[in-house]
Design an enzyme around this catalytic site. Structure first.
Site, PDB file in Angstrom:
ATOM      1  N   ASP A  82       0.070  -8.444 -13.171  1.00 32.86           N
ATOM      2  CA  ASP A  82      -0.710  -8.179 -12.964  1.00 32.86           C
ATOM      3  C   ASP A  82      -1.902  -8.599 -13.414  1.00 32.86           C
ATOM      4  O   ASP A  82      -3.790  -8.792 -13.321  1.00 32.86           O
ATOM      5  CB  ASP A  82      -0.791  -6.712 -13.619  1.00 32.86           C
ATOM      6  CG  ASP A  82      -1.076  -5.657 -12.827  1.00 32.86           C
ATOM      7  OD1 ASP A  82      -0.692  -5.557 -11.866  1.00 32.86           O
ATOM      8  OD2 ASP A  82      -0.513  -4.079 -13.729  1.00 32.86           O
ATOM      9  N   GLU A 117       1.548  -7.920  37.406  1.00 31.99           N
ATOM     10  CA  GLU A 117       0.613  -6.253  37.059  1.00 31.99           C
ATOM     11  C   GLU A 117      -0.317  -5.465  37.635  1.00 31.99           C
ATOM     12  O   GLU A 117      -1.126  -4.920  37.032  1.00 31.99           O
ATOM     13  CB  GLU A 117       0.029  -7.058  35.832  1.00 31.99           C
ATOM     14  CG  GLU A 117       0.880  -7.752  34.546  1.00 31.99           C
ATOM     15  CD  GLU A 117       0.031  -7.596  33.364  1.00 31.99           C
ATOM     16  OE1 GLU A 117      -0.764  -8.375  33.501  1.00 31.99           O
ATOM     17  OE2 GLU A 117       1.240  -8.437  32.233  1.00 31.99           O
ATOM     18  N   GLN A 154       3.600   1.305 -16.042  1.00 32.29           N
ATOM     19  CA  GLN A 154       2.967   2.177 -14.571  1.00 32.29           C
ATOM     20  C   GLN A 154       2.784   3.264 -14.945  1.00 32.29           C
ATOM     21  O   GLN A 154       1.358   4.022 -13.669  1.00 32.29           O
ATOM     22  CB  GLN A 154       4.097   2.430 -13.726  1.00 32.29           C
ATOM     23  CG  GLN A 154       4.047   0.550 -13.450  1.00 32.29           C
ATOM     24  CD  GLN A 154       2.831  -0.656 -12.685  1.00 32.29           C
ATOM     25  OE1 GLN A 154       2.212  -0.327 -12.184  1.00 32.29           O
ATOM     26  NE2 GLN A 154       3.045  -1.233 -13.980  1.00 32.29           N
ATOM     27  N   HIS A 190      -0.568   4.553 -15.591  1.00 35.13           N
ATOM     28  CA  HIS A 190      -2.565   4.196 -15.355  1.00 35.13           C
ATOM     29  C   HIS A 190      -3.035   5.321 -13.903  1.00 35.13           C
ATOM     30  O   HIS A 190      -3.888   5.601 -14.215  1.00 35.13           O
ATOM     31  CB  HIS A 190      -1.699   3.155 -13.451  1.00 35.13           C
ATOM     32  CG  HIS A 190      -1.778   2.185 -13.195  1.00 35.13           C
ATOM     33  ND1 HIS A 190      -3.061   1.054 -13.546  1.00 35.13           N
ATOM     34  CD2 HIS A 190      -0.653   1.030 -13.623  1.00 35.13           C
ATOM     35  CE1 HIS A 190      -2.747  -0.045 -14.162  1.00 35.13           C
ATOM     36  NE2 HIS A 190      -1.480  -0.188 -13.801  1.00 35.13           N
ATOM     37  N   HIS A 229      -7.190 -12.054  38.605  1.00 31.33           N
ATOM     38  CA  HIS A 229      -6.512 -13.085  37.740  1.00 31.33           C
ATOM     39  C   HIS A 229      -5.498 -13.973  39.051  1.00 31.33           C
ATOM     40  O   HIS A 229      -6.150 -15.241  37.777  1.00 31.33           O
ATOM     41  CB  HIS A 229      -5.901 -12.270  36.711  1.00 31.33           C
ATOM     42  CG  HIS A 229      -5.749 -11.561  35.672  1.00 31.33           C
ATOM     43  ND1 HIS A 229      -7.351 -10.342  35.608  1.00 31.33           N
ATOM     44  CD2 HIS A 229      -5.633 -11.918  34.140  1.00 31.33           C
ATOM     45  CE1 HIS A 229      -7.537 -10.109  34.320  1.00 31.33           C
ATOM     46  NE2 HIS A 229      -6.326 -11.268  33.170  1.00 31.33           N
ATOM     47  N   GLU A 233       5.910  -0.936  -4.881  1.00 27.02           N
ATOM     48  CA  GLU A 233       5.289  -1.756  -4.558  1.00 27.02           C
ATOM     49  C   GLU A 233       5.289  -2.852  -5.918  1.00 27.02           C
ATOM     50  O   GLU A 233       4.932  -4.572  -5.577  1.00 27.02           O
ATOM     51  CB  GLU A 233       3.588  -1.106  -5.540  1.00 27.02           C
ATOM     52  CG  GLU A 233       2.358  -1.808  -6.047  1.00 27.02           C
ATOM     53  CD  GLU A 233       1.533  -1.480  -6.743  1.00 27.02           C
ATOM     54  OE1 GLU A 233       0.554  -1.277  -6.564  1.00 27.02           O
ATOM     55  OE2 GLU A 233       1.776   0.178  -7.407  1.00 27.02           O
ATOM     56  N   HIS A 234       6.144  -2.733  -6.816  1.00 29.06           N
ATOM     57  CA  HIS A 234       6.504  -3.029  -8.090  1.00 29.06           C
ATOM     58  C   HIS A 234       7.983  -3.157  -8.311  1.00 29.06           C
ATOM     59  O   HIS A 234       8.107  -1.840  -8.290  1.00 29.06           O
ATOM     60  CB  HIS A 234       6.061  -3.251  -9.695  1.00 29.06           C
ATOM     61  CG  HIS A 234       4.165  -3.482  -9.518  1.00 29.06           C
ATOM     62  ND1 HIS A 234       4.374  -2.092  -9.609  1.00 29.06           N
ATOM     63  CD2 HIS A 234       3.412  -4.048  -9.417  1.00 29.06           C
ATOM     64  CE1 HIS A 234       2.039  -2.276  -9.421  1.00 29.06           C
ATOM     65  NE2 HIS A 234       2.196  -3.659  -9.564  1.00 29.06           N
ATOM     66  N   SER A 239      -0.195   3.335  -8.113  1.00 30.28           N
ATOM     67  CA  SER A 239       0.735   2.704  -8.725  1.00 30.28           C
ATOM     68  C   SER A 239       2.345   3.340  -8.554  1.00 30.28           C
ATOM     69  O   SER A 239       2.682   4.341  -9.099  1.00 30.28           O
ATOM     70  CB  SER A 239       0.489   2.650 -10.147  1.00 30.28           C
ATOM     71  OG  SER A 239       0.632   0.376  -9.869  1.00 30.28           O
TER      72      SER A 239
END
Length: 431
Positions: A359, A413, A257, A260, A418, A325-326, A235
């Site tokens: 959270d 191509e 944080q 964690h 095709h 992340e935050h 985290s």
């Protein structure tokens, strides 16, 4: 409690950005061994690995959570928790309902019809960390968007405690959402069981949810056999602060944080150098009363930092480089700098929106990209649990009008078959 100081324009900045995560390869061999064991021996491997890593005597008779265990869990939680949980569930449902996209089809003037159809995945597995800890919020953040997406089957896995039980708060959260398929298993072995199936565990289409380094590596290994939400690391939080920021709030949020994991990263970015000593004093004062003080102090000492900038604009540039992340904007006018933020999993605006609001309670998902991957990843959403199919229906007139252009593109191509599939229809239509 002192934090490492880094100048935003100094040579140490680049080193700080690139030095965070442990080398995952050192764990790869162990995870590969677990994968081979689960693939070869199925349930037997699961039960033996659960006993080895979790100390829990799980077998076929105790593998799945029973209704009696759910009832007992309700007896062990208090009404205040239930009220808070149900309010959080309502908020999370409401937020994710707003993410639903409708299927669509549109005709044009030539009678061609183009569109997109969204369908839920059939079966998903959600991973909820457990063992000695309780993470009911992870149940909500995984299961609710899957339910809103319309997923029919949700299998939840969580590592048991040594006595073979799952945490009652986690079980009650699952029960409140109506989850019935709950397995007592965790770690890499749970990921492999969900991805490949065993005698007792039907395989899934997607695995979602945070876990330790073994879980992350296992998810990386099975990606392609199944889909995954993301590869989440430790985290992290980055706080941009100006002169208006309260040092007590900054310190509290950095530690929210840091508790964690010793690898969790907490970063303060500010052009107010005088703020730093006040924050350090608050860290020292507040940490003394916290249960995970040792983890917090180690994480802050080894992974934390203060990045000093010239002004608020440069602070935002640093945040974009880190892509946290935050991201908390503890500034006087957060909405005035929001347009400068390009890379962040979740953005928390102002002094009264600390990260734990997101959270647990506000509604947006807390399963977020880490390790700089917010540059290209998004949080878990309803779309994580859905797939889209394109709808193409050309009329005869529409195909004939576009035939020569399609033939030209296919010919360039070198794909003459095709081109031929178009030519055959053109020739028959022109008779």
């Amino acid at each position: 409690m002192k934090l490492r100081r880094i100048n935003a324009t100094g040579p140490e900045m680049e080193q700080f950005l690139s030095s965070h995560y442990a080398d995952l390869q050192q764990f790869q061999e162990r995870v590969a061994s677990i994968a081979a064991d689960v693939k070869e021996r199925g349930d037997r491997a699961l039960f033996e690995l659960t006993r080895k890593f979790d100390g829990a005597p799980i077998d076929h008779s105790t593998f799945l959570v029973t209704d009696e265990e759910i009832d007992k869990a309700y007896d062990l939680v208090d009404d205040e928790y239930l009220d808070a949980l149900r309010h959080a569930i309502d908020n999370i449902y409401e937020f994710h309902l707003r993410q639903l996209r409708n299927s669509w089809m549109e005709p044009d003037e030539r009678g061609n019809i183009l569109g997109q159809v969204f369908r839920p995945l059939e079966r998903v597995g959600i991973y909820v960390p457990g063992g000695t800890a309780a993470y009911p919020s992870s149940v909500l953040m995984n299961a609710i968007p899957a339910q809103v997406a319309g997923v029919k089957e949700i299998a939840m896995v969580s590592p048991p405690a040594k006595d073979g039980t799952l945490n009652p708060y986690t079980l009650v959260a699952a029960a409140e959402l109506g989850l019935e398929e709950i397995y007592k298993m965790g770690g890499a072995q749970a990921v492999f069981a969900l991805a490949w199936g065993t005698e007792s565990v039907p395989k899934v289409d997607l695995i979602s949810g945070p876990g330790n380094i073994y879980v992350t590596l296992a998810k990386k290994m099975v990606y392609g056999d199944v889909n995954i939400d993301m590869l989440a690391g430790p985290s992290e939080i980055l706080i941009i602060a100006d002169a208006s920021a309260d040092p007590a709030y900054i310190a509290a949020d950095l530690m929210s944080q840091a508790e964690h994991d010793v690898l969790a990263r907490s970063i303060l970015v500010t052009h107010q150098e005088s703020l730093v000593e006040q924050v350090e004093a608050e860290l020292q004062h507040q940490a003394a009363a916290l249960s995970r003080r040792d983890i917090i102090e180690k994480a802050l000492a080894e992974q934390g930092a203060v990045i000093l900038t010239e002004d608020l604009r440069q602070s935002c540039q640093v945040a974009n480089l880190v892509a946290p992340e935050h991201l908390e904007l503890l500034v006087e006018k957060p909405f005035e700098i929001l347009h400068l933020i390009e890379n962040a999993g979740a953005i928390f605006m102002g002094a009264y929106t600390p990260e734990p609001v997101g959270d647990y309670f506000a509604g947006p998902n807390h399963i977020l990209p880490t390790g700089g991957t917010a540059r290209f990843y998004s949080p878990v959403t309803v779309d994580t649990f859905r797939k889209a199919s394109s709808i193409i229906c050309y009329s005869k007139a529409g195909l004939l009008e576009s035939a020569d252009e399609i033939i030209k593109l296919a010919t360039v191509e070198g794909l003459t078959a095709h081109a031929n599939s178009i030519k055959v229809r053109k020739e028959k239509a022109n008779g």
